[in-house]
Design an enzyme around this catalytic site. Structure first.
Site, mmCIF file in Angstrom:
data_model
loop_
_atom_site.group_PDB
_atom_site.id
_atom_site.type_symbol
_atom_site.label_atom_id
_atom_site.label_comp_id
_atom_site.label_asym_id
_atom_site.label_seq_id
_atom_site.Cartn_x
_atom_site.Cartn_y
_atom_site.Cartn_z
ATOM 1 N N ARG A 106 0.740 -1.151 -0.004
ATOM 2 C CA ARG A 106 -0.110 0.003 -0.040
ATOM 3 C C ARG A 106 0.931 1.171 0.072
ATOM 4 O O ARG A 106 1.768 1.126 0.657
ATOM 5 C CB ARG A 106 -0.989 0.035 1.042
ATOM 6 C CG ARG A 106 -2.131 -0.930 0.981
ATOM 7 C CD ARG A 106 -3.147 -0.533 0.020
ATOM 8 N NE ARG A 106 -4.345 -1.383 0.108
ATOM 9 C CZ ARG A 106 -4.380 -2.570 -0.734
ATOM 10 N NH1 ARG A 106 -3.251 -2.670 -1.571
ATOM 11 N NH2 ARG A 106 -5.495 -3.140 -0.737
ATOM 12 N N GLU B 272 -3.076 7.533 -4.318
ATOM 13 C CA GLU B 272 -3.278 6.950 -5.712
ATOM 14 C C GLU B 272 -4.832 7.113 -6.093
ATOM 15 O O GLU B 272 -5.347 7.154 -7.230
ATOM 16 C CB GLU B 272 -2.936 5.447 -5.830
ATOM 17 C CG GLU B 272 -3.607 4.545 -4.743
ATOM 18 C CD GLU B 272 -3.257 3.089 -4.934
ATOM 19 O OE1 GLU B 272 -2.230 2.815 -4.969
ATOM 20 O OE2 GLU B 272 -4.279 2.164 -5.186
ATOM 21 N N HIS C 15 -1.452 0.250 -9.578
ATOM 22 C CA HIS C 15 -2.062 -0.704 -8.907
ATOM 23 C C HIS C 15 -2.349 -2.202 -9.617
ATOM 24 O O HIS C 15 -3.804 -2.553 -9.677
ATOM 25 C CB HIS C 15 -3.226 -0.282 -8.150
ATOM 26 C CG HIS C 15 -3.400 -0.997 -6.898
ATOM 27 N ND1 HIS C 15 -3.636 -0.325 -5.548
ATOM 28 C CD2 HIS C 15 -3.744 -2.094 -6.521
ATOM 29 C CE1 HIS C 15 -3.735 -0.989 -4.783
ATOM 30 N NE2 HIS C 15 -3.743 -2.342 -5.173
#
Ligand code: NAD
Length: 330
Positions: free
Chosen positions: A234, A263, A295
């Site tokens: 993360r 993000e 991602h």
């Protein structure tokens, strides 16, 4: 059950429709992400199905509860975007997909390492312009290098196995070392030892209050000069501003990230015709030794199948009052 699916992309709809056999669940797809502004869309539904950048903070959860939501079905492994205490306090259960494909994410982390090291992305562009020069493309052998792994859960373990296969020395830090990994050849060390001894560091721990900005100025100062750092866990596990400073000082030699602190404003969106409103990512993109993916670690056919099947089973188990094997509690 009436399920509101937030942050829907074409591939979510494709896979959920394929595995929702007999149309057992009534799925309504919304492109919008869930947050305090969009929570009204959930009115009249029993369940919301969420992904990594949907925001289940206290306010949103209270409003979900007031609209009749009884279940939050995460179609992700991570659950740092959900206030679990608020969910419990509002009698909303939370389920997730704990291990849809650890190999998908681990293999992507390795793709980042190989690309940064051997610069295949640069070679591809050069060759397209008939530039066959090797200048500045030199890499290093992975064989014999020390790879440090932070977090040896399902993804970290898949990653360790691959790196052991490359002939690397694998050292790791986890509060709960795995006996299986020890037998496979992973050497568990104190966190500072991992920072100090690794040529490559890969992050596979969850984002928790204790891992927030785990990699900061102090941690960078302990690392080998020119270290490679990979993050597919993360974004906020790394203090991005400190990473930028470490890149400028050449302390950090390579940075490969599939996740980024801010993000949710950027990833999964096509902003190519817009002005990107984030100076930190713009600075990161400007470094020649930084590789960013949006991602996509989870993004394989196998993982999408698992995500859809397990999420639909979680919802169906809740509907039937069966034990929730994938429940997340505070
Ligand atoms: P997991 O729960 O199986 O493993 C996490 C490991 O981290 C555990 O072994 C745990 O003991 C360890 N850990 C916890 N706190 C730690 C700390 N302070 N320091 C070191 N280790 C610590 O989870 P997983 O399935 O392996 O997933 C790991 C993370 O990867 C998820 O939490 C998620 O954030 C991320 N993820 C990213 C993607 C992607 O597409 N990039 C996809 C899935 C998951």
């Amino acid at each position: 059950m009436k399920v509101a699916v937030f942050s829907t992309k074409s591939y979510d709809k494709e896979y959920f429709d394929r595995f929702n056999t007999g149309q057992r669940q009534h799925l309504t797809y919304f492109e919008a992400a869930l947050n305090a502004d969009t929570v009204t869309l959930a009115k009249g539904y029993d369940c919301v199905c969420l992904f990594v950048n949907d925001k289940g903070d206290k306010e949103t959860i209270e409003r979900l509860s007031a609209s009749g939501i009884k279940l939050i079905a995460l179609r992700s492994a991570g659950f740092n975007n959900i206030d679990l205490e608020a969910a419990a306090g509002n009698h909303i259960k939370v389920v997730r997909v704990p291990a849809y494909s650890p190999e998908a994410v681990a293999e992507h982390a390795v793709a980042l390492i190989l690309t940064l090291n051997r610069k295949t992305h640069k070679a591809y562009n050069r060759i397209r312009e008939s530039n066959f020069s090797l200048e500045k493309l030199v890499g290093f052998n992975l064989h014999g290098k020390t790879v440090g792994v932070i977090g040896t859960g399902k993804i970290g373990q898949a990653f360790c196995r691959i790196m052991l296969g490359f002939g690397c020395k694998v050292i790791a830090y986890d509060k709960f070392p795995s006996e299986e990994m020890k037998k496979a050849g992973v050497d568990y060390r104190a966190l500072d030892d991992v920072w100090q001894q690794s040529d490559i560091i890969s992050l596979h721990c969850p984002l928790l209050p204790e891992t927030y900005h785990l990699v900061d100025k102090k941690a960078f100062s302990k690392m080998k000069k020119g270290v490679m750092l990979i993050n597919s866990s993360r974004g906020a596990v790394i203090n991005t501003l400190d990473a930028i400073d470490a890149l400028k000082d050449e302390q950090l030699g390579y940075l490969g990230i599939d996740v980024y602190e801010q993000e949710e404003k950027l990833f999964f969106k096509d902003l190519s015709e817009l002005i990107v409103p984030d100076d930190m990512i713009a600075r990161l993109i400007s470094f020649p030794n930084v590789l960013i993916t949006s991602h996509q670690g989870f993004f394989t056919r196998e993982a999408l199948e698992q995500i859809a099947t397990v999420t639909l089973k979680n919802i169906s188990d809740f509907e039937k009052g069966l034990p929730l094997e994938n429940e997340v509690r505070s």
